[in-house]
Write a protein that holds these residues in place. Structure first.
Motif, PDB file in Angstrom:
ATOM      1  N   UNK A  58       0.820  -1.212   0.000  1.00  0.00           N
ATOM      2  CA  UNK A  58       0.000   0.000   0.000  1.00  0.00           C
ATOM      3  C   UNK A  58       0.855   1.263   0.000  1.00  0.00           C
ATOM      4  N   UNK A  59       2.164   1.140   0.175  1.00  0.00           N
ATOM      5  CA  UNK A  59       2.970   2.353   0.209  1.00  0.00           C
ATOM      6  C   UNK A  59       4.190   2.239  -0.722  1.00  0.00           C
ATOM      7  N   UNK A  60       3.991   1.684  -1.897  1.00  0.00           N
ATOM      8  CA  UNK A  60       5.063   1.673  -2.888  1.00  0.00           C
ATOM      9  C   UNK A  60       5.371   3.100  -3.296  1.00  0.00           C
ATOM     10  N   UNK A  61       6.589   3.335  -3.739  1.00  0.00           N
ATOM     11  CA  UNK A  61       6.958   4.688  -4.152  1.00  0.00           C
ATOM     12  C   UNK A  61       6.162   5.150  -5.359  1.00  0.00           C
ATOM     13  N   UNK A  62       5.795   4.225  -6.259  1.00  0.00           N
ATOM     14  CA  UNK A  62       5.074   4.614  -7.470  1.00  0.00           C
ATOM     15  C   UNK A  62       3.870   3.693  -7.679  1.00  0.00           C
ATOM     16  N   UNK A  63       2.862   3.798  -6.827  1.00  0.00           N
ATOM     17  CA  UNK A  63       1.696   2.924  -6.982  1.00  0.00           C
ATOM     18  C   UNK A  63       0.875   3.338  -8.192  1.00  0.00           C
ATOM     19  N   UNK A 109      -3.611  10.696  -3.520  1.00  0.00           N
ATOM     20  CA  UNK A 109      -4.768   9.861  -3.893  1.00  0.00           C
ATOM     21  C   UNK A 109      -5.428   9.238  -2.678  1.00  0.00           C
ATOM     22  N   UNK A 110      -6.734   9.014  -2.774  1.00  0.00           N
ATOM     23  CA  UNK A 110      -7.434   8.254  -1.747  1.00  0.00           C
ATOM     24  C   UNK A 110      -7.214   6.769  -2.016  1.00  0.00           C
ATOM     25  N   UNK A 111      -7.560   5.939  -1.047  1.00  0.00           N
ATOM     26  CA  UNK A 111      -7.443   4.488  -1.207  1.00  0.00           C
ATOM     27  C   UNK A 111      -8.850   3.897  -1.166  1.00  0.00           C
ATOM     28  N   UNK A 112      -9.191   3.072  -2.151  1.00  0.00           N
ATOM     29  CA  UNK A 112     -10.522   2.458  -2.219  1.00  0.00           C
ATOM     30  C   UNK A 112     -10.374   0.960  -2.470  1.00  0.00           C
ATOM     31  N   UNK A 150     -15.607   1.255  -2.436  1.00  0.00           N
ATOM     32  CA  UNK A 150     -15.789   1.689  -1.048  1.00  0.00           C
ATOM     33  C   UNK A 150     -14.512   2.368  -0.594  1.00  0.00           C
ATOM     34  N   UNK A 151     -14.663   3.525   0.024  1.00  0.00           N
ATOM     35  CA  UNK A 151     -13.507   4.259   0.527  1.00  0.00           C
ATOM     36  C   UNK A 151     -12.835   3.478   1.646  1.00  0.00           C
ATOM     37  N   UNK A 152     -11.516   3.440   1.625  1.00  0.00           N
ATOM     38  CA  UNK A 152     -10.749   2.815   2.700  1.00  0.00           C
ATOM     39  C   UNK A 152     -10.058   3.895   3.529  1.00  0.00           C
ATOM     40  N   UNK A 153      -9.352   4.801   2.871  1.00  0.00           N
ATOM     41  CA  UNK A 153      -8.656   5.888   3.561  1.00  0.00           C
ATOM     42  C   UNK A 153      -8.710   7.140   2.695  1.00  0.00           C
ATOM     43  N   UNK A 154      -8.929   8.285   3.353  1.00  0.00           N
ATOM     44  CA  UNK A 154      -8.983   9.556   2.639  1.00  0.00           C
ATOM     45  C   UNK A 154     -10.336  10.236   2.736  1.00  0.00           C
ATOM     46  N   UNK A 155     -11.023  10.051   3.860  1.00  0.00           N
ATOM     47  CA  UNK A 155     -12.375  10.605   4.018  1.00  0.00           C
ATOM     48  C   UNK A 155     -12.396  12.123   3.882  1.00  0.00           C
ATOM     49  N   UNK A 191     -11.700  12.073  -8.744  1.00  0.00           N
ATOM     50  CA  UNK A 191     -10.643  12.146  -7.733  1.00  0.00           C
ATOM     51  C   UNK A 191      -9.604  11.071  -8.024  1.00  0.00           C
ATOM     52  N   UNK A 192      -8.305  11.365  -7.837  1.00  0.00           N
ATOM     53  CA  UNK A 192      -7.288  10.324  -8.008  1.00  0.00           C
ATOM     54  C   UNK A 192      -7.394   9.288  -6.895  1.00  0.00           C
ATOM     55  N   UNK A 193      -7.219   8.031  -7.256  1.00  0.00           N
ATOM     56  CA  UNK A 193      -7.403   6.964  -6.272  1.00  0.00           C
ATOM     57  C   UNK A 193      -6.493   5.786  -6.576  1.00  0.00           C
ATOM     58  N   UNK A 194      -6.213   5.010  -5.541  1.00  0.00           N
ATOM     59  CA  UNK A 194      -5.510   3.737  -5.664  1.00  0.00           C
ATOM     60  C   UNK A 194      -6.525   2.652  -5.307  1.00  0.00           C
ATOM     61  N   UNK A 195      -6.684   1.684  -6.172  1.00  0.00           N
ATOM     62  CA  UNK A 195      -7.648   0.610  -5.957  1.00  0.00           C
ATOM     63  C   UNK A 195      -6.903  -0.618  -5.452  1.00  0.00           C
ATOM     64  N   UNK A 196      -7.323  -1.138  -4.304  1.00  0.00           N
ATOM     65  CA  UNK A 196      -6.687  -2.320  -3.728  1.00  0.00           C
ATOM     66  C   UNK A 196      -7.762  -3.290  -3.228  1.00  0.00           C
ATOM     67  N   UNK A 197      -7.503  -4.569  -3.374  1.00  0.00           N
ATOM     68  CA  UNK A 197      -8.359  -5.598  -2.790  1.00  0.00           C
ATOM     69  C   UNK A 197      -7.940  -5.770  -1.337  1.00  0.00           C
TER      70      UNK A 197
END
Length: 302
Positions: A20-25, A66-69, A80-85, A99-105
């Motif tokens: 979740x915290x790669x330098x270039x996700x 970016x937010x995390x969803x 669903x939002x995970x972080x970045x409310x 909005x810019x976002x990172x999508x993760x399972x």
């Protein structure tokens, strides 16, 4: 993702190495209408003025982080939002459509961990929200208090003292949540083992505007004599509710600057003073957050 390192090594441990915290996700752009709030969001209230300040910053500079969803089960284009409310709410206030976002399972437990630790390490939660969030995380992962402290970058005593707030009677917890009393008042009340006496002293705090020190003195008197004193040595002047904790309002221009700084830097940023003289304070809750600040300022080793 600038500032992602501020989430700390504890997240990687909790989430068993999930990247979740790669330098270039990989960052994508999502429609705001496709994102639903996180039902496990530990923060229950958001400062309207702070959201307006952040919305103004977003209008000028865009969303810097970016937010995390996570994908919604059974929905083709729902997330669903995970972080970045705060960023999500402020973007809506700024009338953005995307909005810019990172999508993760991520699992529900991982979603809770991400939402909670983001808020804890940004110092955005009030004392009761933090206690409830820590309790959720403790139960969700079956951690000891010591292990939980390591994960969230706090001392074991700080975690234990926070969790003890949940032992207070519900009326006192409600007062703490609504800023009727401070966390210092609540800790003083915890030194009293009789719930009826706790509530009696709490009533005095609210009615007389007792300071934390005065509350501690009354609690100490009870522990020594078994009764609350009628008065403290010297007169206790009635004070407006919450007066001991009230600070002068930050000028509007500085409040806007503070909001932009809080969006750019992961750790909490506070400004005090006025346009002529003041202080900017950066807070960090882990070595990773400190390193992220140094990297941002170009002061990293090497």
């Amino acid at each position: 993702m600038a500032g992602a390192k501020g989430l700390g090594r504890g997240l990687d441990v909790l989430l068993k190495g999930m990247a979740v915290d790669r330098d270039h996700p990989e960052v994508t752009v999502l429609k705001l209408e496709d994102i639903v709030p996180n039902p496990r969001q530990p923060r229950l209230e958001f400062d309207p003025q702070a959201l307006k300040d952040l919305a103004s910053s977003i209008k000028e500079q865009g969303v810097l982080q970016p937010i995390l969803v996570r994908p919604l089960k059974g929905a083709a284009h729902g997330y669903e939002l995970v972080a970045g409310e705060r960023r999500l709410r402020a973007s809506k206030l700024a009338e953005l459509t995307e909005i810019p976002a990172i999508v993760r399972e991520v699992s529900e437990e991982q979603s809770l961990a991400l939402a909670l630790i983001e808020n804890l390490q940004r110092e955005n939660l009030n004392a009761l929200e933090e206690a409830k969030g820590l309790d959720q995380l403790l139960n969700a992962f079956g951690l000891s208090q010591e292990a939980l402290a390591q994960r969230v970058g706090k001392s074991r005593s700080a975690v234990a003292n926070s969790l003890r707030l949940l032992q207070l009677p519900q009326a006192i917890q409600d007062s703490l949540f609504q800023d009727g009393i401070s966390a210092g008042h609540a800790r003083a009340l915890l030194s009293i083992t009789d719930p009826a006496v706790q509530e009696a002293l709490w009533s005095r705090i609210v009615e007389r505007g007792l300071s934390v020190r005065e509350t501690e003195d009354m609690a100490a008197h009870w522990k020594q004599h078994g009764v609350l004193p009628d008065v403290l040595p010297g007169p206790v002047e009635p004070k407006p509710r919450g007066a001991a904790r009230k600070r002068p309002a930050l000028p509007e221009e500085l409040a806007g600057i503070q909001g932009r700084l809080q969006e750019k830097f992961k750790p909490k940023v506070k400004i005090s003073g006025d346009q002529g003289r003041g202080k900017i304070t950066f807070s960090y809750a882990s070595p990773q957050e400190l390193q992220a600040l140094l990297d941002e300022w170009g002061l990293a080793d090497g």
